[in-house]
Enzyme design. Sequence first.
Site, PDB file in Angstrom:
ATOM      1  N   TYR A   1      -1.566 -40.568   4.264  1.00  0.00           N
ATOM      2  CA  TYR A   1      -0.590 -39.756   4.989  1.00  0.00           C
ATOM      3  C   TYR A   1       0.528 -39.319   4.055  1.00  0.00           C
ATOM      4  CZ  TYR A   1       3.187 -38.531   8.195  1.00  0.00           C
ATOM      5  OH  TYR A   1       4.206 -37.878   8.831  1.00  0.00           O
TER       6      TYR A   1
ATOM      7  N   LYS B   1       1.649 -35.423   3.053  1.00  0.00           N
ATOM      8  CA  LYS B   1       2.986 -34.888   3.258  1.00  0.00           C
ATOM      9  C   LYS B   1       3.622 -34.442   1.936  1.00  0.00           C
ATOM     10  CE  LYS B   1       3.018 -34.853   7.584  1.00  0.00           C
ATOM     11  NZ  LYS B   1       3.091 -33.557   8.294  1.00  0.00           N
TER      12      LYS B   1
END
Length: 269
Positions: free
Chosen positions: A156, A160
């Site tokens: 994740y 990002k």
Amino acid sequence: MAFVDKYGPWALITGASAGIGAEFAHQLAVRGLNVALVARRGERLEALAEDIELKHDVRTLAIVADLTAADFLDTITAALDTRHVGLLVNNAGSGFTGAFLDHDLDAELNMLALNCRAPLILAHHFGRRMRDHRRGGIIMLASIAGIVPTPLFAHYSATKAWNRFLGEGLHEELARDGVDVVSLCPGLTRSEFFEHANVDPSGWPAPLRATIMTPKHVVKAGLKGLGKHSQVVPGLSYRMLMRASRLAPGSLPPWIVDRVMRFALPRTH
């Protein structure tokens, strides 16, 4: 130029059915933009669209689409028809915590499609039209996890960072074409994301819980920074953390985050 003239008449918001996405819809409607809402949950979208039209003098469009599908762009463009999108909010995203090697690979690839492939396609498609009109804006939802590598949230965090870099690069690249781009990098934000990521902040120490922001705060900061900055980190405590991370040795921030994550996720690792 007035906000609606610069970024209207329509804003397209992905992941609009709850949390930060729904808050973007409300705040943009207050500013006079019509809002096209994209998510998988049709009932949620219809309820949000109805609520916005009742509260604000704007039009809405609910578009049910799975952004991990190969042909999702066709679904969105067909629903929009001739409506001009002057502001794209690439908000949709997912993530889950825990040891990377214990995760299902298909789930990781699905997250990659949602967090990176979809915003890439949307930014390319609508960015071209904004460039032709020499006005518009794109908001890329990144995260402070995209600034500091985050163990037990590694993939994740990487997605990002990808969003942040694309947004900051396009900020410079498209400025000459009259298109504003900003990477919005919130920290902990009260939303359904905690549940989806298997995070329960109720047992955290009070100082850590105090850093959890509301979607309203995050969206307000993002819109304030649009057209002014390449990156926005909402919240004083998070801005101080980012400054400290730039001053620390390269290996220190991930080491600190690793300890925080292991404390916050005792059942995971």
